[in-house]
Write a protein that holds these residues in place. Sequence first.
Motif, PDB file in Angstrom:
ATOM      1  N   VAL A   1       5.062 -26.030  -7.487  1.00 24.77           N
ATOM      2  CA  VAL A   1       4.812 -26.674  -6.499  1.00 24.77           C
ATOM      3  C   VAL A   1       5.704 -27.331  -5.826  1.00 24.77           C
ATOM      4  O   VAL A   1       6.293 -27.599  -5.489  1.00 24.77           O
ATOM      5  N   ALA A   2       6.028 -27.949  -7.108  1.00 26.90           N
ATOM      6  CA  ALA A   2       7.417 -28.910  -6.661  1.00 26.90           C
ATOM      7  C   ALA A   2       8.784 -29.102  -6.977  1.00 26.90           C
ATOM      8  O   ALA A   2       9.264 -29.310  -5.763  1.00 26.90           O
ATOM      9  N   GLU A   3       8.653 -27.332  -7.580  1.00 27.48           N
ATOM     10  CA  GLU A   3      10.551 -26.758  -6.467  1.00 27.48           C
ATOM     11  C   GLU A   3       9.960 -26.577  -4.905  1.00 27.48           C
ATOM     12  O   GLU A   3      11.387 -26.487  -4.602  1.00 27.48           O
ATOM     13  N   ARG A   4       9.288 -26.642  -4.232  1.00 26.25           N
ATOM     14  CA  ARG A   4       8.911 -26.407  -3.497  1.00 26.25           C
ATOM     15  C   ARG A   4       8.566 -27.019  -2.356  1.00 26.25           C
ATOM     16  O   ARG A   4       8.826 -27.193  -0.770  1.00 26.25           O
ATOM     17  N   VAL A   5       8.799 -28.771  -2.930  1.00 27.48           N
ATOM     18  CA  VAL A   5       8.308 -29.212  -2.103  1.00 27.48           C
ATOM     19  C   VAL A   5       9.280 -30.118  -0.788  1.00 27.48           C
ATOM     20  O   VAL A   5       9.105 -30.061   0.293  1.00 27.48           O
ATOM     21  N   HIS A   6      10.817 -30.029  -1.078  1.00 33.91           N
ATOM     22  CA  HIS A   6      11.820 -30.330  -0.523  1.00 33.91           C
ATOM     23  C   HIS A   6      12.139 -28.911   0.713  1.00 33.91           C
ATOM     24  O   HIS A   6      12.517 -29.495   2.012  1.00 33.91           O
ATOM     25  N   GLU A   7      12.351 -27.942   0.519  1.00 34.87           N
ATOM     26  CA  GLU A   7      11.670 -27.436   1.576  1.00 34.87           C
ATOM     27  C   GLU A   7      10.377 -27.507   2.577  1.00 34.87           C
ATOM     28  O   GLU A   7      10.436 -27.072   4.247  1.00 34.87           O
ATOM     29  N   ALA A   8       9.504 -27.938   1.718  1.00 31.54           N
ATOM     30  CA  ALA A   8       8.583 -27.763   3.106  1.00 31.54           C
ATOM     31  C   ALA A   8       8.584 -28.869   4.040  1.00 31.54           C
ATOM     32  O   ALA A   8       8.562 -28.700   4.866  1.00 31.54           O
TER      33      ALA A   8
ATOM     34  N   GLY B   1       8.480 -29.377   7.741  1.00 35.14           N
ATOM     35  CA  GLY B   1       7.802 -30.206   8.509  1.00 35.14           C
ATOM     36  C   GLY B   1       6.040 -29.879   7.907  1.00 35.14           C
ATOM     37  O   GLY B   1       5.048 -29.851   9.052  1.00 35.14           O
ATOM     38  N   ILE B   2       6.219 -29.807   6.678  1.00 30.09           N
ATOM     39  CA  ILE B   2       4.504 -28.992   6.154  1.00 30.09           C
ATOM     40  C   ILE B   2       4.395 -29.893   5.318  1.00 30.09           C
ATOM     41  O   ILE B   2       5.580 -30.761   4.097  1.00 30.09           O
ATOM     42  N   ASP B   3       2.905 -30.620   5.237  1.00 26.57           N
ATOM     43  CA  ASP B   3       2.678 -31.190   4.140  1.00 26.57           C
ATOM     44  C   ASP B   3       2.405 -30.738   2.747  1.00 26.57           C
ATOM     45  O   ASP B   3       1.075 -30.685   3.304  1.00 26.57           O
ATOM     46  N   LEU B   4       2.584 -30.327   1.972  1.00 25.98           N
ATOM     47  CA  LEU B   4       2.461 -29.533   0.573  1.00 25.98           C
ATOM     48  C   LEU B   4       2.173 -30.161  -0.180  1.00 25.98           C
ATOM     49  O   LEU B   4       3.039 -31.143  -0.897  1.00 25.98           O
ATOM     50  N   GLY B   5       0.682 -30.203  -1.173  1.00 25.80           N
ATOM     51  CA  GLY B   5       0.264 -31.001  -2.152  1.00 25.80           C
ATOM     52  C   GLY B   5      -0.326 -30.001  -3.011  1.00 25.80           C
ATOM     53  O   GLY B   5      -0.432 -28.722  -2.690  1.00 25.80           O
ATOM     54  N   TYR B   6      -0.576 -30.664  -3.744  1.00 25.05           N
ATOM     55  CA  TYR B   6      -1.784 -29.966  -5.444  1.00 25.05           C
ATOM     56  C   TYR B   6      -2.815 -30.551  -5.196  1.00 25.05           C
ATOM     57  O   TYR B   6      -2.417 -31.931  -5.968  1.00 25.05           O
ATOM     58  N   GLU B   7      -3.713 -30.307  -6.221  1.00 22.09           N
ATOM     59  CA  GLU B   7      -4.973 -30.595  -6.097  1.00 22.09           C
ATOM     60  C   GLU B   7      -5.311 -29.827  -8.017  1.00 22.09           C
ATOM     61  O   GLU B   7      -5.170 -29.015  -7.871  1.00 22.09           O
ATOM     62  N   GLY B   8      -5.351 -30.935  -8.786  1.00 25.83           N
ATOM     63  CA  GLY B   8      -5.328 -29.595  -9.965  1.00 25.83           C
ATOM     64  C   GLY B   8      -6.520 -30.950 -11.163  1.00 25.83           C
ATOM     65  O   GLY B   8      -6.371 -32.056 -10.465  1.00 25.83           O
ATOM     66  N   SER B   9      -7.303 -30.032 -11.767  1.00 27.67           N
ATOM     67  CA  SER B   9      -7.855 -31.020 -12.900  1.00 27.67           C
ATOM     68  C   SER B   9      -7.262 -31.702 -14.101  1.00 27.67           C
ATOM     69  O   SER B   9      -8.141 -32.641 -14.693  1.00 27.67           O
ATOM     70  N   GLY B  10      -5.647 -31.224 -13.874  1.00 25.01           N
ATOM     71  CA  GLY B  10      -5.300 -31.490 -15.673  1.00 25.01           C
ATOM     72  C   GLY B  10      -6.088 -31.187 -16.756  1.00 25.01           C
ATOM     73  O   GLY B  10      -4.655 -32.028 -17.777  1.00 25.01           O
ATOM     74  N   ARG B  11      -6.298 -30.445 -16.966  1.00 20.80           N
ATOM     75  CA  ARG B  11      -6.339 -29.820 -18.345  1.00 20.80           C
ATOM     76  C   ARG B  11      -5.507 -28.117 -18.289  1.00 20.80           C
ATOM     77  O   ARG B  11      -5.692 -27.532 -17.851  1.00 20.80           O
TER      78      ARG B  11
ATOM     79  N   LEU C   1       4.089 -14.711  -7.277  1.00 27.23           N
ATOM     80  CA  LEU C   1       3.029 -14.296  -6.381  1.00 27.23           C
ATOM     81  C   LEU C   1       2.608 -16.232  -6.234  1.00 27.23           C
ATOM     82  O   LEU C   1       2.770 -16.258  -4.608  1.00 27.23           O
ATOM     83  N   LEU C   2       3.178 -16.986  -6.708  1.00 33.01           N
ATOM     84  CA  LEU C   2       2.561 -17.772  -6.191  1.00 33.01           C
ATOM     85  C   LEU C   2       3.687 -18.887  -5.000  1.00 33.01           C
ATOM     86  O   LEU C   2       3.778 -19.409  -4.229  1.00 33.01           O
ATOM     87  N   ASP C   3       5.229 -18.468  -5.239  1.00 32.10           N
ATOM     88  CA  ASP C   3       6.257 -18.359  -3.838  1.00 32.10           C
ATOM     89  C   ASP C   3       6.082 -17.911  -2.704  1.00 32.10           C
ATOM     90  O   ASP C   3       6.243 -17.838  -1.675  1.00 32.10           O
ATOM     91  N   ASN C   4       5.127 -16.343  -2.979  1.00 36.28           N
ATOM     92  CA  ASN C   4       5.503 -16.009  -1.429  1.00 36.28           C
ATOM     93  C   ASN C   4       3.640 -16.337  -0.814  1.00 36.28           C
ATOM     94  O   ASN C   4       3.535 -16.334   0.002  1.00 36.28           O
ATOM     95  N   LEU C   5       2.625 -17.064  -1.924  1.00 35.61           N
ATOM     96  CA  LEU C   5       1.553 -17.585  -1.157  1.00 35.61           C
ATOM     97  C   LEU C   5       1.876 -18.977  -0.317  1.00 35.61           C
ATOM     98  O   LEU C   5       1.523 -19.194   0.973  1.00 35.61           O
ATOM     99  N   ILE C   6       3.034 -19.800  -0.786  1.00 37.84           N
ATOM    100  CA  ILE C   6       3.474 -20.485  -0.452  1.00 37.84           C
ATOM    101  C   ILE C   6       4.317 -20.011   1.247  1.00 37.84           C
ATOM    102  O   ILE C   6       4.297 -20.885   2.198  1.00 37.84           O
ATOM    103  N   ASP C   7       4.645 -19.334   0.870  1.00 38.12           N
ATOM    104  CA  ASP C   7       5.732 -18.992   1.672  1.00 38.12           C
ATOM    105  C   ASP C   7       5.243 -18.445   2.811  1.00 38.12           C
ATOM    106  O   ASP C   7       5.306 -19.088   4.512  1.00 38.12           O
ATOM    107  N   ASN C   8       4.361 -17.775   3.067  1.00 38.93           N
ATOM    108  CA  ASN C   8       2.755 -17.521   3.803  1.00 38.93           C
ATOM    109  C   ASN C   8       2.463 -18.764   4.013  1.00 38.93           C
ATOM    110  O   ASN C   8       1.877 -18.493   5.886  1.00 38.93           O
TER     111      ASN C   8
END
Length: 471
Positions: free
Chosen positions: A327-334, A338-348, A362-369
């Motif tokens: 996800v961090a690799e896609r932040v600058h593109e977002a 003009g998109i606010d791209l964020g991540y939420e996780g438990s850290g485990r 899979l993740l790239d296509n979800l974010i692109d969509n």
Amino acid sequence: MNLPRTRTLRPSLRRRLLLALLVPVGVLLLLDALLTYGVALTYANRVHDRDLSDDALTLATMLGNDKLDGELSPQARFLLEYDPDGHSYFAVSSARHGLLASNGQLSPPAQLPAIGARPILYDAQLAKRALRAATVRIAMRSDPGDSLVVTVAETLRDRHRQAREILLLASVTQTLLIACVLSLVWFGVGRGLRVLDPLTARLAARTNELTPIDGPDVPLEIRPLTRTIDALFGRLRSMLALHDRFIADAAHQLRTPLAGLSLHVERAMADPQPETMADTLAHIRRLVQRVARTSAQLLALTRAQAPPPEAGERSLLDLGQFIPGAVAERVHEAIRAGIDLGYEGSGRPLFVLGDAASLQDLLDNLIDNAVRYAGRGSTVTVRLSARADGGANLSVEDNGPGVPPDALPRLSERFFRAANHNEEGSGLGLAIVQRIAERHHAEVTYRLVEPHGLCVEVRFPASSETTVGPA
């Protein structure tokens, strides 16, 4: 100097079968010869032991009727010493007079037999020569107070000779019998292999056909091979179908942008004004980007539809580390979109068994969509959470315009695009996500977000090799 080529011997099923039969038969023939010789020697020993006992008893009876007076009569001595073969030995002794006659120092048995009992048979040695001896003890009729001990011995030469004769007679018969059996085996193997002729003929008659070759005429022993070939044909059919589908999809998707490129080139050639050229180049650039993206999407879909990798090619991935980095690799593109791209996780740690490159697609296509259809000023959130059964849920949620409820079941179809979206796209992103999820035995679900937006969730199963660290 040209060296002669060594001719390699090709494997032969007939030769392998015959060798598999010849070697055991040869070993059995050797074992049978040893067994036959042992049985023949046992039989010869019994016959000679019986004759040796009878000779000792007969000689003792004859000597017991003579009056010894301390020595044997000339007739008795002649009878004992007569041995045309030179393989017999004797010893005659009296309890009163001691040793009366002997042609060798025969060792007595461990215990003398009782007077009038059957002769005792035992093994003896004379000058490093193995002997078989019989000893009998009788009372003297001419002298009731005296007893006579007679020992008769012979070498083992005649016994072994008779055993070899029996072995020779049996070996000839058994060899002829085995030769007949091997001839029948040769004929039977050749005739049995003819059952493969119909299968060979069917395969030889094929050109481009990849239908199964297994049938009712295939022997049970060959069926594992035919099933393996049928499985290979099935994979080839899938690959060819995938190839044909890729060509059809490429032709379908690239026809429109290529036609647009041709149209704008003709427009620029017809009107070389700077304003027209700038506008034309802008359109050409947009169409080239569209062609490049469509080509990349088609290749990604083809990879996702290909047969899954072997179990040894997969690895245990920690989504708790993999997803945040992707996800961090896609932040600058977002940000540029003009998109606010964020991540939420438990850290485990959340482990899944899979292919890192496929999960990245899979993740790239979800974010692109989400980024493409949510629009500028929207928020896209990537979430990763653990389930109670040990599995992991990966979701990408946006607060864009969403899709009509009746379009949710069709989002995984190739080239499907919701009617209320004007953004240009190939319609392959979520189809790629669906195929990659299927390869990882995961489930993709879609739901609308209130008041508007779309959430795509991928439910990964628990891995049997999962090692969960502390929360």
